[in-house]
Scaffold this active site. Structure first.
Site, PDB file in Angstrom:
ATOM      1  N   SER A  17      50.133  42.730  29.642  1.00  0.00           N
ATOM      2  CA  SER A  17      51.248  43.607  30.080  1.00  0.00           C
ATOM      3  C   SER A  17      51.567  44.569  29.138  1.00  0.00           C
ATOM      4  CB  SER A  17      52.383  43.174  30.908  1.00  0.00           C
ATOM      5  OG  SER A  17      52.380  44.027  31.949  1.00  0.00           O
ATOM      6  N   ASP A  57      44.818  48.060  38.749  1.00  0.00           N
ATOM      7  CA  ASP A  57      46.221  47.528  38.946  1.00  0.00           C
ATOM      8  C   ASP A  57      47.479  48.149  38.838  1.00  0.00           C
ATOM      9  OD1 ASP A  57      48.547  46.586  36.374  1.00  0.00           O
ATOM     10  OD2 ASP A  57      47.514  45.652  35.616  1.00  0.00           O
ATOM     11  N   HIS A  75      47.330  42.372  39.163  1.00  0.00           N
ATOM     12  CA  HIS A  75      47.865  43.453  37.911  1.00  0.00           C
ATOM     13  C   HIS A  75      47.504  41.957  36.441  1.00  0.00           C
ATOM     14  CE1 HIS A  75      50.854  44.767  34.455  1.00  0.00           C
ATOM     15  NE2 HIS A  75      51.006  43.779  35.031  1.00  0.00           N
TER      16      HIS A  75
END
Length: 585
Positions: A297, A524, A554
């Site tokens: 991320s 995602d 995610h």
């Protein structure tokens, strides 16, 4: 509370361990829908009259995840703000011989590794990490870094580190450094929680993570106190008239003023560029010629900035759940709105496909969406009982819905929480919102969202006034009927921040760097799939290696997909680069 203007939401570790976005201690767990077994609740959410529940996590943020908007709206994450001033900032760091000399001096420091204590309140609390399979114990230490890399011979601060040594020391490659996202997530508390996902990699690497500057035990940014945060995250984050708009703006200003009062000296120095410089010093101190790295991320953005600054020092690196480095703050927030909307649509389609087993009213995804919108509207007018004496507001419900969309494993919790809220019990959605905001059962908050705000605002230049924000709202509503307005108002997150930002978009070009495996997940919600291809292109020819996972949630490495796991493991452990364009289903 309003989300970050960048779309980066804090959620602690964003993927396969993006800490609080995944399997943080205390995070709600869901185990599917076998038979009629109900999904387990987050701790403390069993009844509305019981104490606060759920573990820390952040609200969605584009960069992991975990922050301003009531924690940030996107699944583990909530994020927002910080600065870079001319001359003493997150900038270039002021090159020249003095910096190189200082690097060499600090690079020779010896770390004093000791058994790890329990995580601090700022890291999310909990118990000391348990030994790994085979009895390997976690070790913790502190590393000294310049407070301001533009003044490398000036004052220093300490960064908290954690490691677990490689199983096969004879064939050890080096250290594999993790950043799980946020920004604002504690690597020291997340790595042990997520370690089972990376145990194969410990065969030849010491697993290492850290609390970046401003986070956890590393000179944490402090803003409002716990009771004030309860009030802040419950506020109406989608104002409908001038009076509500003024209250909203005043609350943002109060938050930012508290950050300046409590952490003003650190705010100019907590951005991503300084964190990247810290990682290169960490590489030296750990004794590695190259930086071997796993970024998730926001950790992909941090890794990209590192690769730009130190391309020749890049070793074997993987970016998972990739932030689009080419998107501006508003583009990132719009992308998240679309991503969360897509994830909700997939959730609703799954519910409809199960027929009578679905607890939610509606025979089409559109009808389920309208049910949720109606629930949001009712909560705006009248909150319902939540946990203890706390109520579930519209803002917290939206935040909780977003949190549950970070992983398909949380879909049973979302279905159950929406059904119970429709019946007047808001405990489960409030527990999910607490998880994203970093609130534990004792009512204590980690500094996830404070750090998220500080880092986002020092990184990004864009500042949006009330009128500019309102003008953008139609785009956000079109992008997502459920999350759009919430994320749109989040554009104001840095408007009152006391220090300026550094960039419109980060430079991640890294000519000459070793191959970096870049993984995009088509489902995602927090870091939409398109960001992976944008990262590959921005890194430059011959650097980014694109790997696609056609799945939900995610991140990809921790999804259980054997194709993804094999490709990553073969690269990190054996140096075998996957073919760019590989698709895993």
């Amino acid at each position: 509370m309003p989300t970050s203007p960048t779309g980066r939401h804090a959620a602690g570790p964003d993927s396969g361990g993006d800490g609080r976005d995944t399997d943080d201690p205390g995070q709600p767990e869901a185990h599917g829908r076998d038979g009629d077994t109900p999904a387990p609740r987050p701790d403390g959410a069993a009844r509305a009259d019981e104490g606060p529940g759920a573990s820390p996590s952040g609200r969605p943020h584009r960069r992991g995840g975990a922050a301003r908007r009531a924690g940030t709206l996107l699944a583990a994450a909530t994020a927002t703000m910080l600065l870079v001033t001319a001359g003493c900032s997150d900038g270039d760091g002021g090159g020249g011989g003095s910096e190189e000399e200082r690097d060499r001096d600090l690079g020779s420091q010896n770390l004093d590794w000791k058994p790890c204590p329990a995580p601090s309140e700022a890291e999310g609390g909990g118990t000391a990490p348990s030994p790994l399979p085979g009895g390997t114990k976690w070790e913790c230490s502190f590393m000294e870094v310049p407070r301001d890399w533009a003044k490398p011979e000036g004052e220093t601060i300490e960064l908290a580190l954690i490691r677990a040594k490689a199983r096969d020391q004879a064939n050890r490659i080096g250290s594999l450094i993790f950043n799980f996202g946020g920004p604002g997530g504690s690597g020291v508390s997340t790595l042990p929680a997520a370690a089972q996902d990376f145990e194969r990699l410990r065969a030849r690497y010491d697993l290492v993570s850290f609390d970046p500057r401003g986070v956890g035990r590393s000179q944490p940014v402090e803003c409002l106190d716990d009771p004030e945060l309860d009030e802040y995250y419950a506020q109406d984050a989608t104002p409908d008239d001038s009076a509500e708009e003024k209250t909203y703006s005043d609350n943002l200003n109060r938050y930012d003023s508290a950050c300046e009062e409590n952490s003003g000296a650190d705010l100019p120095h907590v951005g991503t560029t300084n964190a990247a410089r810290d990682m290169d010093l960490m590489r030296q101190v750990l004794g590695d010629d190259k930086l071997h790295y796993f970024g998730i991320s926001y950790g992909t953005e941090l890794g990209g900035v590192y690769a730009h600054l130190f391309p020749k020092n890049v070793g074997r690196a993987v970016f998972d759940a990739v932030v689009d480095p080419t998107s501006t703050a508003v583009e990132g927030s719009l992308g998240q709105a679309r991503g969360f909307q897509l994830a909700f649509t997939n959730f609703a389609e799954d519910c409809v496909a199960r027929g009578d087993a679905c607890q939610l009213p509606g025979s089409t995804p559109e009808e389920i969406q309208q049910f949720v919108i109606d629930l949001q509207n009712r909560l705006e007018k009248k909150p319902i009982p939540g946990i203890g004496d706390r109520e579930l507001t519209q803002t917290q419900a939206t935040n909780g819905i977003a949190q549950a969309l970070y992983s398909k494993e949380y879909w049973p919790l979302l279905e159950q929480g929406l059904d119970e809220a429709d019946g007047g019990n808001g405990a489960l959605l409030l527990a999910l919102s607490d998880a994203m905001n970093g609130r534990n059962r004792e009512g204590q908050y980690s500094n996830l969202q404070a750090a998220n705000a500080a880092i986002n605002c020092v990184d990004f230049k864009e500042r949006y006034s009330m009128e500019e924000t309102k003008a953008r709202l139609p785009e956000f509503r079109e992008a997502s009927p459920i999350f759009g307005e919430y994320l749109g108002w989040g554009l104001m997150g840095c408007n009152h921040w006391p220090v300026p930002g550094q960039w419109e978009t980060p430079d991640v070009s890294a000519a000459g760097a070793a191959p970096i495996v870049v993984i995009g997940n088509t489902g995602d919600p927090a870091t939409p799939y398109e960001g992976a291809r944008a990262m590959v292109q921005a890194l430059g020819k011959g650097v980014g290696v694109e790997l696609t996972y056609e799945g939900e949630g995610h991140g990809a490495y921790n999804s259980g997909n054997k194709c993804v796991a094999s490709a990553v493991d073969q690269y990190l452990l054996n140096g075998k680069v996957p073919a760019s364009g590989t698709v895993c289903r």
